[in-house]
Design an enzyme around this catalytic site. Structure first.
Site, PDB file in Angstrom:
ATOM      1  N   GLU A   1       0.843  -1.202   0.000  1.00 33.67           N
ATOM      2  CA  GLU A   1       0.000   0.000   0.000  1.00 33.67           C
ATOM      3  C   GLU A   1       0.874   1.247   0.000  1.00 33.67           C
ATOM      4  O   GLU A   1       1.975   1.253   0.533  1.00 33.67           O
ATOM      5  CB  GLU A   1      -0.944  -0.007   1.208  1.00 33.67           C
ATOM      6  CG  GLU A   1      -0.281  -0.156   2.568  1.00 33.67           C
ATOM      7  CD  GLU A   1       0.203   1.152   3.148  1.00 33.67           C
ATOM      8  OE1 GLU A   1      -0.235   2.218   2.660  1.00 33.67           O
ATOM      9  OE2 GLU A   1       1.029   1.115   4.065  1.00 33.67           O
TER      10      GLU A   1
ATOM     11  N   ILE B   1      10.570  18.320   0.879  1.00 32.09           N
ATOM     12  CA  ILE B   1      11.810  19.053   1.155  1.00 32.09           C
ATOM     13  C   ILE B   1      11.518  20.259   2.055  1.00 32.09           C
ATOM     14  O   ILE B   1      12.174  21.293   1.946  1.00 32.09           O
ATOM     15  CB  ILE B   1      12.547  19.484  -0.135  1.00 32.09           C
ATOM     16  CG1 ILE B   1      11.685  20.396  -1.003  1.00 32.09           C
ATOM     17  CG2 ILE B   1      13.005  18.262  -0.916  1.00 32.09           C
ATOM     18  CD1 ILE B   1      12.481  21.059  -2.137  1.00 32.09           C
ATOM     19  N   TYR B   2      10.547  20.115   2.939  1.00 33.45           N
ATOM     20  CA  TYR B   2      10.255  21.156   3.919  1.00 33.45           C
ATOM     21  C   TYR B   2      11.006  20.846   5.209  1.00 33.45           C
ATOM     22  O   TYR B   2      10.870  19.762   5.774  1.00 33.45           O
ATOM     23  CB  TYR B   2       8.749  21.234   4.199  1.00 33.45           C
ATOM     24  CG  TYR B   2       7.946  21.795   3.050  1.00 33.45           C
ATOM     25  CD1 TYR B   2       7.653  23.151   2.987  1.00 33.45           C
ATOM     26  CD2 TYR B   2       7.495  20.971   2.030  1.00 33.45           C
ATOM     27  CE1 TYR B   2       6.921  23.671   1.935  1.00 33.45           C
ATOM     28  CE2 TYR B   2       6.755  21.483   0.970  1.00 33.45           C
ATOM     29  CZ  TYR B   2       6.479  22.834   0.930  1.00 33.45           C
ATOM     30  OH  TYR B   2       5.758  23.358  -0.121  1.00 33.45           O
TER      31      TYR B   2
ATOM     32  N   CYS C   1       4.719   4.736   9.538  1.00 34.89           N
ATOM     33  CA  CYS C   1       5.429   4.147   8.399  1.00 34.89           C
ATOM     34  C   CYS C   1       6.904   4.523   8.328  1.00 34.89           C
ATOM     35  O   CYS C   1       7.768   3.651   8.399  1.00 34.89           O
ATOM     36  CB  CYS C   1       4.729   4.548   7.098  1.00 34.89           C
ATOM     37  SG  CYS C   1       3.072   3.849   6.919  1.00 34.89           S
TER      38      CYS C   1
ATOM     39  N   LYS D   1       9.288   3.316  11.272  1.00 36.05           N
ATOM     40  CA  LYS D   1       9.336   1.855  11.361  1.00 36.05           C
ATOM     41  C   LYS D   1       9.963   1.238  10.112  1.00 36.05           C
ATOM     42  O   LYS D   1      10.761   0.298  10.205  1.00 36.05           O
ATOM     43  CB  LYS D   1       7.920   1.298  11.551  1.00 36.05           C
ATOM     44  CG  LYS D   1       7.830  -0.217  11.599  1.00 36.05           C
ATOM     45  CD  LYS D   1       6.422  -0.684  11.933  1.00 36.05           C
ATOM     46  CE  LYS D   1       5.438  -0.416  10.822  1.00 36.05           C
ATOM     47  NZ  LYS D   1       5.641  -1.319   9.643  1.00 36.05           N
TER      48      LYS D   1
END
Length: 434
Positions: free
Chosen positions: A151, A253-254, A263, A266
């Site tokens: 996913e 890219i902030y 996600c 981990k």
């Protein structure tokens, strides 16, 4: 088509609901009886825009069913998605206990030829371990194929991602399984063929590689921001300068106070540990993880530089607890690190988040945190404001309101969303890399 989705966590619930929206008959199975009963009554365990309405509507249409009875679901399905959690163990490895338990239960209850699809994020090679469990434990003479279908849902826009995917990655070892999944996903990509077929191990790696790349972009920009602070450059200008390069782009890219969620942290650690198991040291990934962990302390360091290390006489107002806007997920959120560190130094906290107060209370339990119901109530009696999550309602500041309510006109902007112009109104603004 009739299918079963095992696991009603974030991925399983969104995926199953979206399949039912396309007219499929979907059984969502979970061992948590209370959760299943709540879902039957339209009570959703997570916040995700549009999800609750779709769950209720598709139950009314008899497209979506919630049950704890795996055998009942499998008797009426021949496509089975495994979407249970793969939490991180204390040593950083991926815990596959839930996945392997479910595989064994499928084998013991399956009664027809079926395709088992691994939706959970699992290390490379897990698919074949699941196939072995299925073959060794099935009690009926049936054929079971496996596939990997990772996913790529972003919390806050997961329904849109699922209904209009930018790609559908399918890892299989046989043509028939590929064709079944192509038919299932056909309505989601009817205007453009977005299927990417590959072997199972490559599909498993694709999921990890995608998240690791995005996490790398974030940590890289945070590293640049830290260098900007040392040299006097402005990371906002640098972002515009490099983002205009089509090879780089503006997404991820902030600069800020670190990434969180279920996600990126981990999966980066999971890929590091997989690499180590194969006697390879992933130097870039190790530094991505290290930079991110240290980045969560940047705001704390700025606060200490301003107020000193003893914060027992100070109260801080906090805007935002979720790891990102449009979700109530606080797993690995920078807010946990920042607030916990401030509490250790004696500070009191007043906090507001549109959706994540309930979930944050489970992560950080302290009598020195006061939760309020509006963003401006946070300011009353606070010595400074800390912006951690960039919800839209925080973007425009009522400076008169801040001036009246804050004891000191000090703002720590952990996401660089405010203009330096507010300094002209007498505010002290502390940002990252600016």
């Amino acid at each position: 088509m009739n299918l079963t989705v095992i696991g009603t966590g974030y991925v399983g619930l969104v995926t199953g609901t979206c399949f039912s929206e396309m007219g499929n008959k979907v059984y969502c199975v979970d061992v948590d009886e209370n959760k299943i009963n709540n879902l039957k009554n339209g009570i959703i365990p997570i916040y995700e825009p549009h999800l609750a309405t779709m769950v209720i509507d598709n139950q009314i249409k008899n497209n979506l069913f919630f049950t704890t009875d795996l055998r009942e679901a499998l008797n009426d399905s021949n496509i089975i998605f495994i979407a249970v959690g793969t939490p991180q163990s204390e040593d950083g490895t991926v815990n596959l206990d839930f996945v392997f338990t479910v595989a064994k239960q499928i084998a013991e209850n399956i009664s027809r030829d079926s395709l088992v699809v691994i939706k959970s994020t699992v290390p490379v090679g897990t698919g074949f371990k699941i196939k072995k469990i299925l073959d060794e434990n099935k009690i009926n003479n049936v054929n079971v194929s496996i596939a990997s279908n990772p996913e790529f849902l972003k919390e806050g826009v997961a329904i849109e991602d699922c209904m209009r995917p930018d790609r559908v990655v399918i890892g299989t070892e046989d043509t028939k399984s590929a064709e079944i999944l192509k038919e299932l996903y056909g309505p989601f990509v009817s205007n453009h063929d977005r299927f990417i077929f590959m072997d199972i191990k490559s599909a498993e790696m694709t999921k990890y590689a995608a998240n690791a790349m995005l996490a790398t972009k974030i940590s890289f920009m945070n590293e640049i921001a830290n260098i900007c602070e040392k040299t006097g450059a402005n990371v906002q200008n640098v972002r515009l300068g490099i983002g205009s390069d089509k090879r780089i782009g503006y997404k991820f890219i902030y600069a800020g106070c670190g990434y969180g969620g279920s996600c990126f942290p981990k999966d980066v650690k999971g890929l590091i540990n997989t690499s180590l198991e194969y006697d390879y040291t992933p130097r870039i990934l190790s530094m991505v993880d290290e930079v991110n962990e240290s980045q969560k302390m940047i705001i704390v360091e700025k606060i200490i530089n301003k107020f000193g290390s003893n914060l027992s006489h100070l109260t801080f107002g906090v805007w935002g607890l979720a790891f990102k806007p449009q979700t109530d997920d606080v797993r690995c959120a920078p807010s946990i690190t920042i607030i916990s560190e401030l509490l250790k130094k004696g500070a009191k906290i007043k906090a507001y988040d549109p959706k994540a107060i309930r979930t944050f209370k489970y992560e950080v339990d302290s009598e020195n945190i006061e939760y309020v119901n509006s963003k401006y109530d946070v300011l009353d009696g606070a010595d400074a404001l800390i912006l951690i999550t960039e919800w839209k309602e925080f973007r425009s500041l009522d400076l008169d309101e801040l001036s009246k309510r804050l004891k000191q006109k000090v703002i720590f902007d952990g996401r660089n969303i405010y203009s330096k112009r507010i300094e002209d109104e007498g505010f002290e603004l502390y940002q990252i890399g600016c």
